[in-house]
Design a protein around this motif. Structure first.
Motif, mmCIF file in Angstrom:
data_model
loop_
_atom_site.group_PDB
_atom_site.id
_atom_site.type_symbol
_atom_site.label_atom_id
_atom_site.label_comp_id
_atom_site.label_asym_id
_atom_site.label_seq_id
_atom_site.Cartn_x
_atom_site.Cartn_y
_atom_site.Cartn_z
ATOM 1 N N ARG A 63 16.247 6.250 -6.200
ATOM 2 C CA ARG A 63 15.724 4.886 -6.347
ATOM 3 C C ARG A 63 16.509 3.926 -5.463
ATOM 4 N NH1 ARG A 63 17.936 0.908 -9.538
ATOM 5 N NH2 ARG A 63 16.586 -0.819 -10.221
ATOM 6 N N SER A 64 17.831 4.029 -5.491
ATOM 7 C CA SER A 64 18.663 3.154 -4.671
ATOM 8 C C SER A 64 18.392 3.368 -3.187
ATOM 9 C CB SER A 64 20.147 3.404 -4.973
ATOM 10 O OG SER A 64 20.442 3.131 -6.327
ATOM 11 N N GLU A 65 18.283 4.618 -2.781
ATOM 12 C CA GLU A 65 18.029 4.916 -1.374
ATOM 13 C C GLU A 65 16.665 4.388 -0.939
ATOM 14 O OE1 GLU A 65 20.070 6.117 0.831
ATOM 15 O OE2 GLU A 65 21.694 6.413 -0.604
ATOM 16 N N ILE A 66 15.677 4.464 -1.807
ATOM 17 C CA ILE A 66 14.345 3.975 -1.471
ATOM 18 C C ILE A 66 14.364 2.466 -1.271
ATOM 19 C CG2 ILE A 66 12.034 3.604 -2.432
ATOM 20 C CD1 ILE A 66 12.182 6.434 -3.584
ATOM 21 N N LEU A 97 6.260 10.303 4.108
ATOM 22 C CA LEU A 97 6.828 11.452 3.404
ATOM 23 C C LEU A 97 7.975 12.074 4.187
ATOM 24 C CD1 LEU A 97 3.741 13.257 1.831
ATOM 25 C CD2 LEU A 97 5.553 11.996 0.661
ATOM 26 N N GLU A 98 7.956 11.934 5.511
ATOM 27 C CA GLU A 98 9.091 12.432 6.296
ATOM 28 C C GLU A 98 10.362 11.675 5.917
ATOM 29 O OE1 GLU A 98 8.235 12.224 10.426
ATOM 30 O OE2 GLU A 98 6.638 13.725 10.363
ATOM 31 N N VAL A 99 10.227 10.364 5.744
ATOM 32 C CA VAL A 99 11.384 9.560 5.344
ATOM 33 C C VAL A 99 11.808 9.924 3.925
ATOM 34 C CG1 VAL A 99 12.275 7.222 5.012
ATOM 35 C CG2 VAL A 99 10.616 7.685 6.837
ATOM 36 N N PHE A 100 10.843 10.076 3.026
ATOM 37 C CA PHE A 100 11.171 10.403 1.640
ATOM 38 C C PHE A 100 11.807 11.789 1.533
ATOM 39 C CE2 PHE A 100 7.605 7.327 0.626
ATOM 40 C CZ PHE A 100 8.473 6.321 0.235
ATOM 41 N N ALA A 101 11.397 12.718 2.398
ATOM 42 C CA ALA A 101 12.019 14.044 2.384
ATOM 43 C C ALA A 101 13.491 13.943 2.774
ATOM 44 C CB ALA A 101 11.280 14.975 3.336
ATOM 45 N N ARG A 102 13.770 13.135 3.781
ATOM 46 C CA ARG A 102 15.164 12.940 4.196
ATOM 47 C C ARG A 102 15.973 12.295 3.073
ATOM 48 N NH1 ARG A 102 17.079 8.390 6.247
ATOM 49 N NH2 ARG A 102 15.040 7.681 6.988
ATOM 50 N N LEU A 103 15.398 11.293 2.402
ATOM 51 C CA LEU A 103 16.108 10.630 1.305
ATOM 52 C C LEU A 103 16.325 11.583 0.135
ATOM 53 C CD1 LEU A 103 14.309 7.143 1.282
ATOM 54 C CD2 LEU A 103 16.451 7.777 2.409
ATOM 55 N N THR A 104 15.343 12.443 -0.109
ATOM 56 C CA THR A 104 15.470 13.423 -1.197
ATOM 57 C C THR A 104 16.631 14.370 -0.926
ATOM 58 O OG1 THR A 104 13.101 13.310 -1.669
ATOM 59 C CG2 THR A 104 14.276 15.264 -2.449
ATOM 60 N N PRO A 164 0.787 -1.237 0.000
ATOM 61 C CA PRO A 164 0.000 0.000 0.000
ATOM 62 C C PRO A 164 0.818 1.286 0.000
ATOM 63 C CG PRO A 164 -0.136 -1.133 2.122
ATOM 64 C CD PRO A 164 0.518 -2.075 1.173
ATOM 65 N N GLN A 165 2.077 1.221 0.470
ATOM 66 C CA GLN A 165 2.892 2.431 0.487
ATOM 67 C C GLN A 165 3.667 2.632 -0.812
ATOM 68 O OE1 GLN A 165 2.374 4.478 2.655
ATOM 69 N NE2 GLN A 165 2.538 3.805 4.772
ATOM 70 N N ALA A 166 3.689 1.614 -1.653
ATOM 71 C CA ALA A 166 4.520 1.681 -2.858
ATOM 72 C C ALA A 166 4.129 2.815 -3.807
ATOM 73 C CB ALA A 166 4.502 0.346 -3.589
ATOM 74 N N PRO A 167 2.825 3.055 -4.073
ATOM 75 C CA PRO A 167 2.494 4.152 -4.999
ATOM 76 C C PRO A 167 3.073 5.499 -4.551
ATOM 77 C CG PRO A 167 0.584 2.752 -4.656
ATOM 78 C CD PRO A 167 1.616 2.316 -3.663
ATOM 79 N N THR A 168 3.106 5.733 -3.230
ATOM 80 C CA THR A 168 3.682 6.977 -2.730
ATOM 81 C C THR A 168 5.158 7.065 -3.085
ATOM 82 O OG1 THR A 168 2.112 7.046 -0.888
ATOM 83 C CG2 THR A 168 4.114 8.355 -0.661
ATOM 84 N N ALA A 169 5.878 5.967 -2.905
ATOM 85 C CA ALA A 169 7.301 5.957 -3.230
ATOM 86 C C ALA A 169 7.536 6.260 -4.707
ATOM 87 C CB ALA A 169 7.907 4.604 -2.858
ATOM 88 N N HIS A 170 6.717 5.689 -5.557
ATOM 89 C CA HIS A 170 6.881 5.920 -6.998
ATOM 90 C C HIS A 170 6.530 7.357 -7.372
ATOM 91 C CE1 HIS A 170 7.791 1.807 -8.399
ATOM 92 N NE2 HIS A 170 7.136 1.446 -7.305
ATOM 93 N N ALA A 171 5.499 7.903 -6.746
ATOM 94 C CA ALA A 171 5.152 9.295 -7.023
ATOM 95 C C ALA A 171 6.256 10.240 -6.555
ATOM 96 C CB ALA A 171 3.821 9.645 -6.349
ATOM 97 N N VAL A 172 6.907 9.906 -5.432
ATOM 98 C CA VAL A 172 8.017 10.728 -4.945
ATOM 99 C C VAL A 172 9.130 10.808 -5.988
ATOM 100 C CG1 VAL A 172 9.925 10.767 -3.283
ATOM 101 C CG2 VAL A 172 7.579 10.451 -2.483
ATOM 102 N N THR A 173 9.479 9.684 -6.597
ATOM 103 C CA THR A 173 10.549 9.713 -7.598
ATOM 104 C C THR A 173 10.147 10.545 -8.810
ATOM 105 O OG1 THR A 173 9.814 7.647 -8.654
ATOM 106 C CG2 THR A 173 11.429 7.466 -6.879
ATOM 107 N N ARG A 174 8.878 10.524 -9.154
ATOM 108 C CA ARG A 174 8.426 11.362 -10.281
ATOM 109 C C ARG A 174 8.519 12.835 -9.913
ATOM 110 N NH1 ARG A 174 9.165 11.500 -13.831
ATOM 111 N NH2 ARG A 174 7.365 12.175 -15.075
ATOM 112 N N CYS A 175 8.195 13.167 -8.660
ATOM 113 C CA CYS A 175 8.306 14.561 -8.234
ATOM 114 C C CYS A 175 9.759 15.023 -8.229
ATOM 115 C CB CYS A 175 7.695 14.726 -6.839
ATOM 116 S SG CYS A 175 5.878 14.730 -6.820
ATOM 117 N N VAL A 176 10.665 14.163 -7.840
ATOM 118 C CA VAL A 176 12.078 14.519 -7.875
ATOM 119 C C VAL A 176 12.569 14.612 -9.322
ATOM 120 C CG1 VAL A 176 14.406 13.746 -7.252
ATOM 121 C CG2 VAL A 176 12.545 13.615 -5.584
ATOM 122 N N ALA A 177 12.048 13.733 -10.179
ATOM 123 C CA ALA A 177 12.417 13.800 -11.595
ATOM 124 C C ALA A 177 12.018 15.141 -12.210
ATOM 125 C CB ALA A 177 11.753 12.658 -12.358
#
Length: 403
Positions: free
Chosen positions: A91-94, A108-115, A66-79
């Motif tokens: 992608r590697s960090e995720i 999103l807190e984790v994804f912000a740190r990874l970004t 269930p969390q995977a779509p968020t991860a994929h959308a995050v990479t598109r936002c960074v792209a």
């Protein structure tokens, strides 16, 4: 590294003779396994040499992850910020931090740190996510993968530009299987397991062997389903696993010896899982069809599973040019009626069952072993001889879903 015209990230030589599209899910343990174990070697052997261009395709399986779509959308936002190198690094960090973000109250807190870790703008990413800019695009990517005939991750579509041949590889297969396919395609040859321009068959609905009526026990043939497949466990279990296997396949043997005993103890013997076996002898294993027939002939005498286990244990004995005499010897070790067994092996019915299973798996199986897990009226394909801990993780997750 760069972006395709439709916004997918790629790495490698844009003019490479082969294009490998990776359909992946950031929360999928098999995708993570491919990322860790196989991808580095493929990059070294084929991407850096200019032979293969790799394109990453978002394919989050939301029902399982269930969390995977968020991860994929995050990479598109960074792209959106313009750096393909940053996206590949993200992608590697995720993948490396999946345990952190998949269980976080606010991923999103984790994804912000990874970004920030990869040098991209976390605030811009969060604003993009809040706007839902790429939600629909990720959903469209999932539909594109389904339209291409894929239902599990990771899956790979390899396009040979010279003749527009399209070939598939399903699952986190060992490096050697990828290398064999890629080398064959680079040589201009056609693999035995695929034909140039293969297209998935039309979806005519679930096959009988995967439907409740096909999975029901046959009252006239104890230990077999109405579809004619041997089974173990509770027919009323919430989850059914249909295993497609090849008695001469080393990965199938590894699964049977290293993983299956614990799965039997934890899930089958407890009544939580109904386990069904189907034959899928690969063309590279010429004695496997006869071994499958031997299992069926033993099954006619109520000894399918003992023969199944013994065939995997003794593959070095019967994997010879003429396996017939050795298979009869093995039948004797099980105290079978040898005359009845020999008559069965000489007939067409047992080998016909093996061939029927092979046809049944044609739409769903690309290698062995493959497991189709059925629950809540749905199915999930699990390819490959996975490590025990990974298979247990998948089973626990699915059993929780099937509550």
């Amino acid at each position: 590294m760069g972006f395709t015209e439709d916004g997918r990230i790629y790495r490698g030589n844009p003019d490479a003779p082969l294009v490998m599209i990776e359909f992946s899910d950031y929360q999928c343990p098999f995708c993570n396994r491919y990322f860790v174990q196989t991808e580095p070697a493929l990059d070294e052997a084929y991407v850096r040499t200019g032979d293969v261009l790799v394109v990453f395709h978002d394919f989050p399986l939301v029902q399982l992850h269930p969390q995977a779509p968020t991860a994929h959308a995050v990479t598109r936002c960074v792209a959106e910020q313009g750096s393909a190198a940053d996206v590949w690094e993200l992608r590697s960090e995720i993948f490396r931090s999946v345990d952190d973000w998949s269980t976080a109250t606010d991923p999103l807190e984790v994804f912000a740190r990874l970004t920030e870790t990869v040098g991209a703008d976390a605030d811009a990413m969060l604003a993009c996510m809040e706007a839902g800019t790429y939600t629909a695009e990720v959903e469209a990517r999932v539909q594109e993968a389904a339209d291409a005939g894929f239902s599990g991750t990771p899956s790979f579509q390899i396009v040979r530009r010279a003749d527009n041949g399209v070939f598939q590889m399903v699952g986190a297969q060992p490096y050697d299987q990828f290398a064999n396919l890629i080398d064959t395609l680079l040589a201009g040859e056609t693999p035995q397991t695929a034909q140039a321009g293969d297209q998935p068959p039309a979806d005519d609905g679930p096959p009988v062997w995967a439907m409740p009526e096909g999975l029901a026990p046959d009252p006239d043939r104890p230990g077999y389903t109405m579809a004619g497949d041997a089974y173990r466990g509770n027919p009323d279990a919430r989850v059914a696993v249909v295993e497609f296997s090849d008695f001469q396949c080393p990965f199938c043997r590894r699964h049977q010896q290293d993983t299956q005993p614990t799965l039997e103890e934890n899930y089958v013997d407890t009544g939580e899982v109904f386990w069904v076996f189907k034959h899928f002898p690969l063309s590279i294993h010429p004695q496997a069809p006869m071994a499958g027939a031997a299992a069926e002939c033993a099954g006619d005498q109520g000894q399918f599973w003992p023969m199944h286990d013994l065939l995997f244990e003794t593959v070095e004995r019967w994997g010879v040019a003429d396996p017939g005499p050795v298979l009869i010897e093995i039948a004797g070790e099980l105290d079978l009626d040898i005359d009845a067994f020999t008559t069965c092996m000489a007939g067409d019915e047992a080998i016909g069952r093996v061939e029927s299973d092979l046809a049944d798996g044609g739409q769903y199986v690309r290698g062995t072993p493959t497991f189709i897990i059925l629950y809540n009226g749905e199915g999930s394909i699990v390819p490959g001889a996975l490590p025990l801990e990974t298979f247990v993780e998948v089973m626990d997750e699915i059993l929780a879903e099937a509550q």
